[in-house]
Design a protein around this motif. Structure first.
Motif, PDB file in Angstrom:
ATOM      1  N   LYS A  62       0.851  -1.185   0.000  1.00  0.00           N
ATOM      2  CA  LYS A  62       0.000   0.000   0.000  1.00  0.00           C
ATOM      3  C   LYS A  62       0.888   1.236   0.000  1.00  0.00           C
ATOM      4  O   LYS A  62       1.874   1.297   0.734  1.00  0.00           O
ATOM      5  CB  LYS A  62      -0.931   0.014   1.216  1.00  0.00           C
ATOM      6  N   THR A  63       0.527   2.207  -0.837  1.00  0.00           N
ATOM      7  CA  THR A  63       1.261   3.472  -0.889  1.00  0.00           C
ATOM      8  C   THR A  63       0.469   4.552  -0.163  1.00  0.00           C
ATOM      9  O   THR A  63      -0.739   4.702  -0.388  1.00  0.00           O
ATOM     10  CB  THR A  63       1.510   3.890  -2.353  1.00  0.00           C
ATOM     11  N   GLU A  70       5.643  11.834  10.001  1.00  0.00           N
ATOM     12  CA  GLU A  70       6.817  11.748  10.860  1.00  0.00           C
ATOM     13  C   GLU A  70       7.389  10.339  10.742  1.00  0.00           C
ATOM     14  O   GLU A  70       6.633   9.358  10.832  1.00  0.00           O
ATOM     15  CB  GLU A  70       6.442  12.009  12.328  1.00  0.00           C
ATOM     16  N   LEU A  71       8.683  10.255  10.519  1.00  0.00           N
ATOM     17  CA  LEU A  71       9.343   8.951  10.602  1.00  0.00           C
ATOM     18  C   LEU A  71       9.724   8.775  12.066  1.00  0.00           C
ATOM     19  O   LEU A  71      10.751   9.270  12.523  1.00  0.00           O
ATOM     20  CB  LEU A  71      10.583   8.898   9.700  1.00  0.00           C
ATOM     21  N   ILE A  72       8.828   8.130  12.788  1.00  0.00           N
ATOM     22  CA  ILE A  72       9.016   7.971  14.231  1.00  0.00           C
ATOM     23  C   ILE A  72      10.133   6.982  14.508  1.00  0.00           C
ATOM     24  O   ILE A  72      10.954   7.186  15.390  1.00  0.00           O
ATOM     25  CB  ILE A  72       7.686   7.534  14.886  1.00  0.00           C
ATOM     26  N   SER A  73      10.180   5.938  13.697  1.00  0.00           N
ATOM     27  CA  SER A  73      11.257   4.975  13.885  1.00  0.00           C
ATOM     28  C   SER A  73      11.499   4.177  12.610  1.00  0.00           C
ATOM     29  O   SER A  73      10.577   3.564  12.079  1.00  0.00           O
ATOM     30  CB  SER A  73      10.914   4.005  15.024  1.00  0.00           C
ATOM     31  N   LEU A  74      12.729   4.235  12.155  1.00  0.00           N
ATOM     32  CA  LEU A  74      13.195   3.336  11.094  1.00  0.00           C
ATOM     33  C   LEU A  74      14.106   2.345  11.787  1.00  0.00           C
ATOM     34  O   LEU A  74      15.007   2.742  12.539  1.00  0.00           O
ATOM     35  CB  LEU A  74      13.971   4.117  10.034  1.00  0.00           C
ATOM     36  N   ASN A  75      13.852   1.068  11.572  1.00  0.00           N
ATOM     37  CA  ASN A  75      14.671   0.044  12.216  1.00  0.00           C
ATOM     38  C   ASN A  75      14.911  -1.063  11.206  1.00  0.00           C
ATOM     39  O   ASN A  75      13.963  -1.550  10.588  1.00  0.00           O
ATOM     40  CB  ASN A  75      13.944  -0.507  13.448  1.00  0.00           C
ATOM     41  N   GLY A  76      16.147  -1.411  10.994  1.00  0.00           N
ATOM     42  CA  GLY A  76      16.413  -2.447  10.016  1.00  0.00           C
ATOM     43  C   GLY A  76      17.863  -2.854   9.991  1.00  0.00           C
ATOM     44  O   GLY A  76      18.618  -2.609  10.932  1.00  0.00           O
ATOM     45  N   GLY A  94       3.999   8.558  11.712  1.00  0.00           N
ATOM     46  CA  GLY A  94       2.989   9.286  12.475  1.00  0.00           C
ATOM     47  C   GLY A  94       2.285  10.330  11.630  1.00  0.00           C
ATOM     48  O   GLY A  94       2.900  10.980  10.783  1.00  0.00           O
ATOM     49  N   ARG A  95       0.976  10.455  11.858  1.00  0.00           N
ATOM     50  CA  ARG A  95       0.168  11.469  11.168  1.00  0.00           C
ATOM     51  C   ARG A  95       0.048  12.719  12.047  1.00  0.00           C
ATOM     52  O   ARG A  95       0.395  12.707  13.221  1.00  0.00           O
ATOM     53  CB  ARG A  95      -1.227  10.913  10.893  1.00  0.00           C
ATOM     54  N   THR A  99      -1.770   9.735  15.348  1.00  0.00           N
ATOM     55  CA  THR A  99      -1.957   8.303  15.225  1.00  0.00           C
ATOM     56  C   THR A  99      -0.758   7.736  14.455  1.00  0.00           C
ATOM     57  O   THR A  99      -0.087   8.446  13.698  1.00  0.00           O
ATOM     58  CB  THR A  99      -3.269   7.953  14.498  1.00  0.00           C
ATOM     59  N   MET A 100      -0.514   6.469  14.658  1.00  0.00           N
ATOM     60  CA  MET A 100       0.635   5.820  14.030  1.00  0.00           C
ATOM     61  C   MET A 100       0.201   4.662  13.154  1.00  0.00           C
ATOM     62  O   MET A 100      -0.831   4.056  13.368  1.00  0.00           O
ATOM     63  CB  MET A 100       1.586   5.258  15.106  1.00  0.00           C
ATOM     64  N   PHE A 101       1.035   4.362  12.178  1.00  0.00           N
ATOM     65  CA  PHE A 101       0.889   3.170  11.356  1.00  0.00           C
ATOM     66  C   PHE A 101       2.289   2.788  10.887  1.00  0.00           C
ATOM     67  O   PHE A 101       3.253   3.534  11.103  1.00  0.00           O
ATOM     68  CB  PHE A 101      -0.058   3.416  10.177  1.00  0.00           C
ATOM     69  N   GLY A 102       2.399   1.659  10.255  1.00  0.00           N
ATOM     70  CA  GLY A 102       3.732   1.292   9.809  1.00  0.00           C
ATOM     71  C   GLY A 102       3.759  -0.072   9.172  1.00  0.00           C
ATOM     72  O   GLY A 102       2.718  -0.712   8.989  1.00  0.00           O
ATOM     73  N   GLY A 103       4.964  -0.499   8.825  1.00  0.00           N
ATOM     74  CA  GLY A 103       5.124  -1.806   8.210  1.00  0.00           C
ATOM     75  C   GLY A 103       6.481  -1.945   7.551  1.00  0.00           C
ATOM     76  O   GLY A 103       7.383  -1.111   7.748  1.00  0.00           O
ATOM     77  N   HIS A 104       6.587  -2.995   6.751  1.00  0.00           N
ATOM     78  CA  HIS A 104       7.798  -3.234   5.968  1.00  0.00           C
ATOM     79  C   HIS A 104       7.943  -2.084   4.969  1.00  0.00           C
ATOM     80  O   HIS A 104       6.989  -1.747   4.267  1.00  0.00           O
ATOM     81  CB  HIS A 104       7.640  -4.576   5.246  1.00  0.00           C
ATOM     82  N   LEU A 105       9.118  -1.491   4.930  1.00  0.00           N
ATOM     83  CA  LEU A 105       9.310  -0.306   4.084  1.00  0.00           C
ATOM     84  C   LEU A 105       9.927  -0.691   2.749  1.00  0.00           C
ATOM     85  O   LEU A 105      11.071  -1.157   2.692  1.00  0.00           O
ATOM     86  CB  LEU A 105      10.200   0.702   4.802  1.00  0.00           C
TER      87      LEU A 105
END
Ligand code: ZN
Length: 145
Positions: A62-63, A70-76, A94-95, A99-105
């Motif tokens: 999904k795009t 906000e890039l609250i956390s990039l972890n990899g 973050g919006r 609220t937050m959402f996320g997933g595999h980038l």
């Protein structure tokens, strides 16, 4: 801007408009970083996320392109796949309503800045295709020469 610290760590600052994943992959290739932990913060737009569906052995993609997040956390991590750097990263975004959402980038465009820190492992983990789950997983961890 790319800075290597005295502790063998990298600070990578990306500018608005740069593609996050492809630029990090290019830098890892240029600097010969074949194994390391990646963390970061910043702001992104045009973000393509994935959620892996094991039964289908594929990602639901999904795009998100209707705002800056906000890039609250990039972890990899960066590992090697077919002898080249491969970055696997997840992100929490973050919006404006907090609220937050996320997933595999899969990919994203830097919306403001991205401050990324890379800590080399000192080993070069290798990914190989794992038929049981349908992904290239880390299967060997040779010591860096
Ligand atoms: Zn993932």
């Amino acid at each position: 801007m790319i800075v290597e610290t005295s502790n063998d760590q990298w600070i990578i600052v990306l500018d608005k408009g740069q593609k996050l994943m492809s630029t990090l992959t290019e830098i890892a290739s240029e600097k010969n970083i074949l194994g390391g932990h990646i963390v970061g913060i910043g702001a992104l737009e045009k973000v393509e996320l994935g959620a892996f569906h094991l039964d289908d052995k594929d990602y639901i993609r999904k795009t998100f392109d209707d705002a800056e997040y906000e890039l609250i956390s990039l972890n990899g991590n960066v590992t090697q796949k077919d002898g080249k750097p491969f970055i696997h990263a997840h992100s929490a975004l973050g919006r404006e309503d907090f609220t937050m959402f996320g997933g595999h980038l899969f990919e994203a465009t830097v919306a403001v800045t991205a401050e990324i820190y890379v800590t080399p492992f000192g080993i070069m983990p290798e990914r190989q295709f794992n038929e049981a789950i349908g992904l290239a997983t880390i299967q060997h961890c040779p010591i860096k020469a």
